[in-house]
Design an enzyme around this catalytic site. Structure first.
Site, short mmCIF file in Angstrom:
data_model
loop_
_atom_site.label_atom_id
_atom_site.label_comp_id
_atom_site.label_asym_id
_atom_site.label_seq_id
_atom_site.Cartn_x
_atom_site.Cartn_y
_atom_site.Cartn_z
CD GLU A 22 -3.29 7.45 5.17
OE1 GLU A 22 -3.96 6.62 5.50
OE2 GLU A 22 -1.63 7.24 6.09
CD GLU A 52 -2.42 1.28 2.91
OE1 GLU A 52 -2.73 2.49 3.10
OE2 GLU A 52 -3.48 0.09 3.00
#
Length: 135
Positions: free
Chosen positions: A43, A38
């Site tokens: 974020e 990932e």
């Protein structure tokens, strides 16, 4: 391989808000998460309006991750647009904010784990609400 980027203005945050620009494998050839990887290009958790995180997740038999955060100090990311990017090359990834590299990682940095990031990945853009990390 190449540069993957998006120009994003983050929402005005708050407890529990979790915007993300990230990548998952198109084919899970090394197994489920996190073995096939990932890439979190950006974020943010709403309670930290000045901070973004760039991270890779991987691991053959356990979850490992490496990453770095960038803090704008007194200017929330919701004030203006920013360009979040990764440069992917064979066995390496560079994380970039507004054309400045702030974190680099390579296959040599993850020890005995498989480097799954040379495979095809696709993008996700989302705004989650709640969850363990953002509260």
């Amino acid at each position: 391989y190449g540069r993957f980027e998006a120009r994003i203005r983050l929402p005005i945050g708050g407890h529990g808000i979790w915007p993300a620009f990230w990548m998952l494998p198109s084919e899970w050839i090394f197994g489920g998460w996190p073995a096939s990887g990932e890439i979190d290009i950006m974020e943010n958790i709403g309670r930290e309006p000045y901070t973004i995180h760039g991270t890779i997740h991987y691991g053959n038999h356990a979850h490992f991750y490496q990453g770095k955060s960038v803090d704008l100090k007194n200017v929330p990311f919701s004030v203006d647009y920013h360009t979040f990017a990764v440069d992917r090359e064979f066995n390496s990834i560079r994380f970039i904010l507004d054309d400045v590299v702030y974190f680099s990682v390579s296959a040599d940095d993850i020890g005995d784990n498989t480097w799954p990031f040379n495979e095809k990945f696709y993008f996700l853009f989302n705004l989650a609400v709640g969850g363990y990390w953002p509260g």
